[in-house]
Design a protein around this motif. Structure first.
Motif, short mmCIF file in Angstrom:
data_model
loop_
_atom_site.label_atom_id
_atom_site.label_comp_id
_atom_site.label_asym_id
_atom_site.label_seq_id
_atom_site.Cartn_x
_atom_site.Cartn_y
_atom_site.Cartn_z
N LEU A 8 1.11 -2.01 0.24
CA LEU A 8 -0.04 0.28 0.36
C LEU A 8 0.77 1.19 0.28
O LEU A 8 0.24 2.35 -0.86
CB LEU A 8 -1.22 0.13 1.09
N ARG A 9 2.18 1.10 -0.06
CA ARG A 9 2.99 2.45 0.93
C ARG A 9 3.29 2.75 -0.93
O ARG A 9 3.54 4.06 -1.02
CB ARG A 9 4.08 2.17 1.93
N LEU A 10 3.85 1.10 -1.05
CA LEU A 10 4.57 1.27 -2.48
C LEU A 10 3.98 2.29 -3.15
O LEU A 10 3.92 3.28 -3.98
CB LEU A 10 4.84 0.28 -2.49
N PHE A 11 1.70 1.89 -3.54
CA PHE A 11 1.51 2.21 -4.63
C PHE A 11 0.87 3.78 -4.28
O PHE A 11 0.98 4.48 -5.26
CB PHE A 11 -0.25 1.58 -4.22
N ALA A 12 1.16 4.20 -2.57
CA ALA A 12 0.55 5.22 -2.51
C ALA A 12 1.49 6.42 -2.76
O ALA A 12 1.08 7.88 -3.27
CB ALA A 12 0.09 5.44 -0.95
N THR A 13 2.95 6.43 -2.80
CA THR A 13 4.26 6.69 -2.66
C THR A 13 4.38 7.16 -4.37
O THR A 13 4.66 8.00 -4.60
CB THR A 13 5.62 6.09 -2.65
N VAL A 14 4.30 6.27 -5.44
CA VAL A 14 3.89 6.42 -7.01
C VAL A 14 2.45 6.91 -7.14
O VAL A 14 2.92 8.12 -7.84
CB VAL A 14 3.61 4.98 -8.07
N ALA A 17 3.58 11.00 -6.65
CA ALA A 17 5.07 11.19 -6.93
C ALA A 17 4.35 11.34 -8.55
O ALA A 17 5.66 12.02 -9.04
CB ALA A 17 5.92 10.20 -7.07
N GLY A 18 3.95 10.49 -8.73
CA GLY A 18 3.40 11.11 -10.52
C GLY A 18 4.11 9.41 -11.73
O GLY A 18 4.04 9.83 -12.47
N SER A 19 5.73 8.66 -10.89
CA SER A 19 6.08 8.12 -11.53
C SER A 19 6.87 7.08 -10.88
O SER A 19 6.70 7.40 -9.23
CB SER A 19 6.54 9.56 -12.16
N PHE A 20 6.90 5.84 -10.89
CA PHE A 20 7.56 5.07 -10.96
C PHE A 20 9.58 5.34 -10.54
O PHE A 20 9.56 5.02 -9.12
CB PHE A 20 7.77 3.68 -11.39
N SER A 21 10.11 6.27 -10.70
CA SER A 21 11.68 6.80 -10.51
C SER A 21 11.10 7.78 -9.67
O SER A 21 12.69 7.18 -8.39
CB SER A 21 11.83 7.83 -12.11
N LYS A 22 10.61 8.44 -9.43
CA LYS A 22 10.53 9.98 -8.60
C LYS A 22 10.22 8.47 -6.36
O LYS A 22 10.61 8.83 -6.10
CB LYS A 22 9.57 10.70 -8.73
N ALA A 23 8.68 8.25 -7.12
CA ALA A 23 8.87 7.02 -5.84
C ALA A 23 9.98 6.29 -5.18
O ALA A 23 10.56 6.45 -4.21
CB ALA A 23 7.51 6.34 -6.08
N MET A 67 -6.15 5.64 -1.69
CA MET A 67 -5.57 6.79 -1.60
C MET A 67 -6.14 7.05 -0.36
O MET A 67 -5.25 7.59 0.29
CB MET A 67 -5.20 7.68 -2.62
N ARG A 68 -6.97 7.23 -0.54
CA ARG A 68 -8.14 7.84 0.76
C ARG A 68 -8.29 7.30 1.49
O ARG A 68 -7.41 8.04 3.37
CB ARG A 68 -9.66 8.39 0.33
N HIS A 69 -8.34 5.80 2.02
CA HIS A 69 -8.09 5.34 2.49
C HIS A 69 -6.61 4.88 3.74
O HIS A 69 -6.63 5.12 4.46
CB HIS A 69 -8.66 3.58 2.97
N ALA A 70 -5.45 5.44 1.95
CA ALA A 70 -4.28 5.24 2.14
C ALA A 70 -3.71 7.01 3.29
O ALA A 70 -2.65 6.27 4.17
CB ALA A 70 -2.94 4.86 1.21
#
Length: 306
Positions: A8-14, A17-23, A67-70
């Motif tokens: 969940l943390r990985l998904f929310a961060t991506v 951030a809007g991209s996998f590289s920034k995450a 994301m709202r729940h995250a």
């Protein structure tokens, strides 16, 4: 299926951030591991969470809902971390203390003042009740410090000696006992109205045991659930009582009560500190225990315990 909070943390961060590289830069993880984690998360949930585009990623309708729940989950996580951080320090937090009535009224106030002066950021809460109730609060994890007037035999609790207290017979200044110039025979108590605390009180147990050893059985007793009230009733001339000398000294100094020496009988009792084995003490509780670790009264060794 329970949500995997790591994924969940990985998904929310991506998503934020809007991209996998920034995450990857934010989380200090490799981009492939984050991509795999989000993909595994989508497979577990059975829906697509992110739309991949050449310009980055955007959350899907399902992703937005998650994301709202995250946000709520991670806010609760931060609050828990902050509270634990506070509990591990003496800068903030709270300390819940439970004490038997006599201890709460006559022994603890000075300690509370000293503790507050040293650790003003700690909120102090004091519960005053009889020994039985304090033991129940300790078992229920509703207090961190428990100080009582009698040993407690409860599974999950141990009693450690804290300090020694002397009990004294008190009477009003016009009572026959007060007019005697010598120590009285304690058996005379059997002919008086003996004012006692309620069942469950540690002081009541100590008094009852001391009199029972001398086969003293008062003809009449009166139960009152407060030492302060007992003092007022005795001062008014209704019966006698055996209370802590610490509790009686204010009214003795005012001349409203007299302590009566009893021939061959000195009642000493141990005041106890309750502990719950295996429970981790918060720093505030440890600091308070160090503060109240005063030596046993000097005269205790010279007296005969009854």
């Amino acid at each position: 299926m329970p949500l995997n909070l790591h994924l969940l943390r990985l998904f929310a961060t991506v998503a934020k951030a809007g991209s996998f590289s920034k995450a990857a830069d934010i989380l200090l993880l490799s981009q492939p591991s984050i991509s795999k984690g989000v993909r595994d998360f989508e497979l577990q949930l059975g829906c697509r969470l992110l739309d991949r585009t050449p310009r980055g990623v955007k959350p899907t309708r399902e992703g937005l809902a998650l994301m709202r729940h995250a946000d709520a989950v991670f806010a609760a996580e931060r609050a828990a971390e902050e509270e634990l951080r506070a509990l591990r320090s003496l800068d903030s937090g709270s300390l819940r203390i439970g004490a038997s009535t006599t201890i709460a009224t006559y022994f603890i106030p000075d300690y509370l003042g000293a503790f507050h002066a040293r650790h003003p950021g700690i909120d102090l809460q004091l519960t005053s009740a009889n020994t039985r109730d304090i033991a129940e609060l300790m078992l229920a994890h509703e207090i961190e410090i428990g100080l009582v007037e009698g040993p407690v035999e409860e599974e999950g609790l141990t009693s450690e000696p804290w300090r020694t207290d002397e009990m004294a017979l008190i009477a009003g200044p016009q009572h026959a006992f007060a007019r005697d110039r010598t120590a009285i025979d304690p058996k005379r108590i059997a002919h008086e109205i003996l004012i006692m605390r309620e069942p469950g009180s540690g002081s009541r147990e100590v008094v009852a045991q001391a009199l029972a050893r001398l086969k003293i059985d008062p003809a009449r007793t009166l139960e009152i659930g407060s030492t302060e009230a007992i003092k007022q009733v005795v001062a008014a001339g209704l019966g006698v009582a055996i209370v802590s000398t610490a509790a009686a000294k204010d009214q003795v100094a005012l001349g409203r009560l007299k302590t009566i020496e009893m021939r061959g009988l000195v009642i000493l009792r141990t005041l106890w500190k309750l502990k719950a084995p295996g429970r981790l003490d918060v720093p505030a509780a440890s600091a308070f225990e160090k503060l109240i670790a005063a030596p046993v009264a000097a005269n205790a060794a010279r007296r005969v315990r009854v």
